[in-house]
Write a protein that holds these residues in place. Structure first.
Motif, PDB file in Angstrom:
ATOM      1  N   ASP A  41       0.814  -1.214   0.000  1.00 26.61           N
ATOM      2  CA  ASP A  41       0.000   0.000   0.000  1.00 26.61           C
ATOM      3  C   ASP A  41       0.846   1.262   0.000  1.00 26.61           C
ATOM      4  OD1 ASP A  41      -2.881  -1.095   0.449  1.00 26.61           O
ATOM      5  OD2 ASP A  41      -1.630  -2.179   1.879  1.00 26.61           O
ATOM      6  N   TYR A  77     -10.957  -5.920   2.959  1.00 25.33           N
ATOM      7  CA  TYR A  77     -10.195  -5.521   1.784  1.00 25.33           C
ATOM      8  C   TYR A  77     -10.265  -6.614   0.724  1.00 25.33           C
ATOM      9  CZ  TYR A  77      -8.073  -1.713   4.522  1.00 25.33           C
ATOM     10  OH  TYR A  77      -7.866  -0.581   5.271  1.00 25.33           O
ATOM     11  N   ARG A 101      -9.087   1.468  -3.511  1.00 27.23           N
ATOM     12  CA  ARG A 101      -7.780   1.205  -2.926  1.00 27.23           C
ATOM     13  C   ARG A 101      -7.333   2.304  -1.951  1.00 27.23           C
ATOM     14  NH1 ARG A 101      -3.776  -2.833  -3.950  1.00 27.23           N
ATOM     15  NH2 ARG A 101      -2.421  -2.617  -2.163  1.00 27.23           N
ATOM     16  N   TYR A 155     -12.163  -2.260  -3.991  1.00 24.14           N
ATOM     17  CA  TYR A 155     -11.146  -2.878  -3.159  1.00 24.14           C
ATOM     18  C   TYR A 155     -11.737  -3.623  -1.970  1.00 24.14           C
ATOM     19  CZ  TYR A 155      -6.661  -3.444  -0.830  1.00 24.14           C
ATOM     20  OH  TYR A 155      -5.539  -3.975  -0.243  1.00 24.14           O
TER      21      TYR A 155
END
Length: 523
Positions: free
Chosen positions: A203, A480, A507, A454
């Motif tokens: 991430d 997620y 996301r 996401y």
């Protein structure tokens, strides 16, 4: 009742539902949040340090299964504590705790430099998967300039970069460090970072405070020859060193964001940018200066927009004579320049060692103080084992008080501000056990920017409560997993009267409008 009348009533009920949802979204049924309401959006992070086995693995050469068990224990404890982001140190010293690297395997993993885990697994892939399962972001923590942790030849492989390119390094403080003034060094580090960005579903990329080395009394950094060779138009060596670091930060930012637009890039500098006595823009402090001693100009990175978040290590208590926590937290909040500010907290000092730290409420009160600033959007704790081990009751404070409700990381509109389309077709039914509620929904249409979904957020409200999506107390579940279209609420009770909605997230955690409402009474 005629078929036409049934149809009209269904349509009317549907329109009423849509009206209520829209009203809630624009605030008509959203009361003013109480002053003590916990934030729904907050970065709650922890550093997992691997250098010299500080946090994980607890010792080198444990074996793959034991390493996995230890990491899962950390993640489970952090999930219970409310942590939603992990900063995992994957490159402590020009080595790797991940398989897809041109640098050798870290000795802190296997006990031997260059030796892969046995049986083989990729620790970074494993960590990403396990963190995401638990609703946590995974940021790859990279030390850009530290090349060795000591000067013992046996602790590096024969093909280690310090042996292949010895002229790229200088020795300082008993370690070999990349020389930031050499252009090829910057290119090499960019290559290392981008291998991680392209090959792993991380991430974010995270740098800590190790730029130029922390000063040692009477010792000068041996880079005057490099300054002479690559002056870049500078006449002052201090300005030149700062520019060398600036060039790397800018190059990393450009490269990371070009490769993946959702990728976050953040840096955790020393807690003092500079002192007011030495710089008119500095803080009312008198400690070591990141700008002056480490040549890290974090203020410029923020003003240029090169970082998405800044995470100063304010490892000082309230009222510290040289570096008061409250003064530094105020200073950084005033200079965030529209980017995220996450305060770095010294969990390792929570055991009461040192003035100010004998107060077990020191860190919880620091978190509360930071929350008073609109520009402070989270906290990160060093280091993981102090939360896992509940030192001074810190994990309890997080789990049962400060982080007792779930949270989403704050959005970054400069990277992406377009929310997904809402899920639809939400259904709710009581499970066979008579209390649990099973929810099903369908994914919404593609987002306006065509970005993939996401995950989802599931909310539950008691009958009669407003559908307040800003109150984290109403969040039941965050996933997620874009393929998860079902959730079972095992916290429902007999005679409970509930309403449920589901939202979609992308996301960067932009959140959709809510789905249709499903109301259920459990007899």
């Amino acid at each position: 009742m005629t078929l036409e009348m049934s149809y009209i009533r269904v349509c009317f009920a549907y329109l009423i539902t849509i009206f209520l949802l829209l009203a809630c979204c624009i605030g008509y049924c959203r009361p003013e949040p109480p002053s003590d309401m916990l934030p729904k959006r907050e970065l709650r992070g922890a550093w997992i340090a691997t250098v010299v086995n500080i946090d994980w693995p607890s010792a080198s050469g444990l074996g793959s299964e034991k390493q996995k068990q230890e990491l899962i224990q950390h993640l489970d404890n952090h999930q219970r504590a409310g942590i939603n982001a992990i900063m995992l140190q994957i490159r402590p010293a020009a080595d790797a705790l991940y398989a897809k690297s041109k640098e050798p395997w870290s000795r802190f993993l296997s006990g031997t430099p260059g030796k892969q885990p046995a049986p083989f697994y990729d620790p970074l892939e494993f960590a990403i998967e396990e963190a995401h399962k638990r609703g946590m972001e995974l940021h790859a923590w990279i030390n850009p300039y530290r090349a060795t942790f000591d000067l013992i030849t046996a602790n590096t492989t024969s093909d280690h970069i310090t042996r292949r390119k010895p002229n790229w390094f200088f020795v300082y403080g008993g370690k070999k460090l990349f020389n930031p003034g050499i252009p090829e060094v910057r290119e090499y580090i960019i290559g290392v970072v981008m291998d991680v960005v392209r090959n792993y579903d991380i991430d974010g990329i995270h740098f800590d405070d190790y730029f130029y080395p922390y000063p040692e009394s009477g010792k000068q950094i041996p880079d005057t020859e490099t300054f002479r060779q690559y002056p870049n138009g500078f006449k002052n060596i201090a300005d030149w060193r700062r520019n060398n670091v600036n060039l790397l930060i800018q190059m990393v930012s450009d490269s990371v964001h070009s490769a993946k637009k959702y990728m976050k890039f953040g840096v955790s500098p020393f807690g003092i940018w500079d002192n007011k006595r030495d710089h008119p823009r500095g803080s009312a402090s008198s400690g070591l200066s990141g700008y002056r001693q480490l040549y890290a100009d974090a203020l410029k990175w923020l003003e240029e927009g090169w970082v998405d978040y800044i995470n100063p290590q304010i490892y000082f208590p309230f009222g510290n004579p040289a570096a008061p926590y409250e003064v530094l937290a105020d200073w950084w909040s005033q200079h965030a320049n529209g980017k995220h500010l996450y305060i770095g907290h010294a969990a390792y000092r929570a055991d009461g060692n040192g003035a100010g730290w004998r107060d077990r409420s020191q860190i919880p009160n620091q978190v509360r103080y930071a929350r008073q600033h609109a520009h402070a959007q989270g906290s990160i704790y060093y280091s993981a084992k102090h939360i896992t081990n509940n030192v001074a009751g810190l994990r309890d404070s997080l789990q049962y008080n400060l982080y007792r409700y779930k949270s989403l990381p704050p959005t970054m509109p400069w990277l992406d501000s377009i929310a997904p389309e809402p899920p639809f077709g939400l259904l709710a039914q009581v499970a066979k056990n008579g209390t649990s509620v099973i929810l099903h929904w369908q994914p919404g249409a593609p987002a306006a920017d065509a970005e993939e979904l996401y995950g989802y957020v599931v909310y539950r409200f008691n009958a009669g409560e407003p559908l307040d999506l800003n109150n984290p107390q109403n969040i039941m579940h965050i996933t997620y997993d874009r393929t998860q279209f079902q959730y079972t609420d095992n916290m429902a009770r007999k005679n409970g009267h509930y309403r449920y909605v589901v939202t979609a997230i992308d996301r960067l955690k932009n959140e959709s409008l809510p789905s249709n409402v499903r109301e259920l009474y459990i007899e």
